[in-house]
Design an enzyme around this catalytic site. Structure first.
Site, PDB file in Angstrom:
ATOM      1  N   LYS A  14       0.821  -1.482   0.179  1.00 51.46           N
ATOM      2  CA  LYS A  14       0.188  -0.265   0.285  1.00 51.46           C
ATOM      3  C   LYS A  14       0.909   1.232  -0.001  1.00 51.46           C
ATOM      4  CE  LYS A  14       0.947   1.351   4.694  1.00 51.46           C
ATOM      5  NZ  LYS A  14       1.861   2.526   4.994  1.00 51.46           N
ATOM      6  N   PRO A  99       9.171  -4.020  -0.760  1.00 52.56           N
ATOM      7  CA  PRO A  99      10.178  -3.737  -0.037  1.00 52.56           C
ATOM      8  C   PRO A  99      10.444  -3.494   1.397  1.00 52.56           C
ATOM      9  CG  PRO A  99       9.794  -1.910  -1.294  1.00 52.56           C
ATOM     10  CD  PRO A  99       8.943  -2.103  -2.130  1.00 52.56           C
ATOM     11  N   VAL A 100      10.931  -4.757   2.130  1.00 58.64           N
ATOM     12  CA  VAL A 100      10.985  -5.034   3.686  1.00 58.64           C
ATOM     13  C   VAL A 100      11.664  -3.243   4.336  1.00 58.64           C
ATOM     14  CG1 VAL A 100      13.035  -5.234   5.223  1.00 58.64           C
ATOM     15  CG2 VAL A 100      11.633  -7.100   3.542  1.00 58.64           C
ATOM     16  N   ALA A 101      10.221  -3.113   5.641  1.00 60.44           N
ATOM     17  CA  ALA A 101      11.019  -1.235   6.008  1.00 60.44           C
ATOM     18  C   ALA A 101      10.938  -0.531   4.557  1.00 60.44           C
ATOM     19  CB  ALA A 101      12.238  -1.964   6.836  1.00 60.44           C
ATOM     20  N   GLY A 103       7.463   1.438   4.363  1.00 61.01           N
ATOM     21  CA  GLY A 103       6.464   2.423   4.428  1.00 61.01           C
ATOM     22  C   GLY A 103       5.004   1.979   3.409  1.00 61.01           C
ATOM     23  N   MET A 104       5.351   0.269   3.283  1.00 63.60           N
ATOM     24  CA  MET A 104       4.352   0.086   1.694  1.00 63.60           C
ATOM     25  C   MET A 104       3.656  -0.884   2.937  1.00 63.60           C
ATOM     26  SD  MET A 104       5.852   0.362  -1.714  1.00 63.60           S
ATOM     27  CE  MET A 104       4.224  -0.203  -2.501  1.00 63.60           C
ATOM     28  N   GLY A 106       4.349  -3.925   3.856  1.00 62.90           N
ATOM     29  CA  GLY A 106       5.068  -5.483   3.085  1.00 62.90           C
ATOM     30  C   GLY A 106       4.975  -6.809   4.364  1.00 62.90           C
ATOM     31  N   GLY A 107       5.074  -6.668   5.510  1.00 66.97           N
ATOM     32  CA  GLY A 107       5.218  -7.506   5.986  1.00 66.97           C
ATOM     33  C   GLY A 107       3.727  -7.538   6.819  1.00 66.97           C
ATOM     34  N   SER A 108       2.675  -6.497   6.800  1.00 67.12           N
ATOM     35  CA  SER A 108       1.228  -6.485   7.221  1.00 67.12           C
ATOM     36  C   SER A 108       0.814  -7.361   5.866  1.00 67.12           C
ATOM     37  CB  SER A 108       0.662  -4.735   6.736  1.00 67.12           C
ATOM     38  OG  SER A 108       1.693  -4.972   8.389  1.00 67.12           O
ATOM     39  N   ASP A 141      -1.508  -2.573  10.403  1.00 67.12           N
ATOM     40  CA  ASP A 141      -1.595  -2.226   8.611  1.00 67.12           C
ATOM     41  C   ASP A 141      -2.237  -2.839   8.531  1.00 67.12           C
ATOM     42  OD1 ASP A 141      -0.424   0.327   8.710  1.00 67.12           O
ATOM     43  OD2 ASP A 141       1.423   0.463   7.798  1.00 67.12           O
TER      44      ASP A 141
END
Ligand code: C5P
Length: 307
Positions: A14, A99-101, A103-104, A106-108, A141
């Site tokens: 996102k 991408p990791v960390a 602000g998009m 990704g982990g969520s 998120d």
């Protein structure tokens, strides 16, 4: 012939079209008023039966994903086990694009995809609302990665209302080499006077621009209260915003807590030309062209297993 059971779920990354941040509450969390838009950069989680929970990762930034207990996809699977009493394990394989960390989210997205995939693999049968409730426990998120499209987030960003959007938008994403820590960016916001920030509020302009579908109008309303604190921590991000501006983007804004910058273009052709100029400026590790809104977490493949 026998087929191994397998479920593949896709969940989107996102960007935040607006991110207004209020003063932290007693837990240190910040009330947010945000507009999320899911974009065409996604995470796939493929789950297969296994005795225990285990995780493998491939794709963009795979080497930076923590594989231990802190991993959000593993935590999602474990939470589902706990709440349903299911003792079966699963092998979670994550194919990364986000991408990791960055602000998009990704982990969520991994967590949302893992919840839905394990629910299907184990036949847990949770409905959407139950999955959203678990998602909320995993991170602010995560519910949005389940629902996708475009939504207004309030509370900690986890209370969602869908937003009407006319058409789709073309974004140029400038992805950085090194991520930014979300708690550190929020701490910088507090140090910049954020502890006295007023309650966060979204103006009407952004939502009516989204309904109208005119990117010029939308460009006037992109805003992120975490942009200045992120720039304090990473001054080079100023060069990225300036490069997007010089490249003719309608507007550029930090996504979430950064460091990814999202630049809005007029159409696909314009997005490609903006991307080429930003790439030449050498201010980003990668420059990608995506569209939004994109759908939320969904099952792409479900092999129930035979034989
Ligand atoms: O919810 P999530 O685990 O993604 O948040 C990571 C960290 O970001 C939190 O521990 C908190 O420090 C900060 N945060 C915040 N206010 C929010 C969301 C996150 O302060 N609304």
């Amino acid at each position: 012939m026998s087929a191994r059971p397998q479920v593949r779920v896709r969940a989107p990354g996102k960007i935040n079209l607006a991110l207004r941040v209020g003063a932290p509450d007693e837990d240190g969390y910040h009330p947010l008023a945000t507009v999320f838009q899911a974009v065409s950069l996604h995470e796939d989680v493929v789950v297969t039966p296994a005795a225990e929970l285990r995780l493998t990762v491939e794709g963009r930034d795979a080497e930076r994903v923590p594989l231990g207990g802190s991993n959000l996809a593993l935590r999602a699977a474990r939470l589902l086990q706990e709440r349903t009493g299911i003792t079966a394990g699963a092998h979670l394989h994550v194919v990364k694009q986000v991408p990791v960390a960055g602000g998009m989210g990704g982990g969520s997205a991994d967590a949302a995809a893992a919840l839905l995939a394990c629910d299907q693999l184990w036949g847990a049968g949770l409905d959407r609302e139950e999955l959203v409730a678990l998602a909320r426990e995993l991170g602010a998120d995560v519910p949005f990665a389940l629902t996708g499209l475009t939504a207004v987030g309030s509370g900690r960003g986890d209370v969602l209302t869908s937003a009407m959007v006319g058409g789709s938008y073309h974004w140029v994403l400038a992805v950085q080499d090194e991520g930014l820590s979300t708690p550190e960016v929020f701490a910088a916001f507090d140090d910049d006077g954020g502890t006295h920030a007023p309650p966060p509020h979204l103006g009407d302009g952004l939502l009516s621009a989204l309904r109208g579908g005119d990117p010029h109008e939308l460009a006037r309303h992109l805003v992120n209260d975490l942009e200045d604190p992120a720039l304090d921590l990473r001054p080079e991000l100023g060069d990225v915003l300036a490069a997007a501006d010089r490249a003719g983007a309608l507007a550029a804004v930090l996504s979430g807590s950064g460091p990814t910058v999202a630049a809005l273009a007029l159409d696909e052709r314009h997005a490609r030309s903006v991307a080429a100029v930003v790439r030449e400026a050498e201010v980003a590790r990668e420059v990608l062209v995506v569209t939004g809104p994109a759908p939320g977490a969904r099952v792409l493949e479900h092999v129930t297993g035979t034989g």
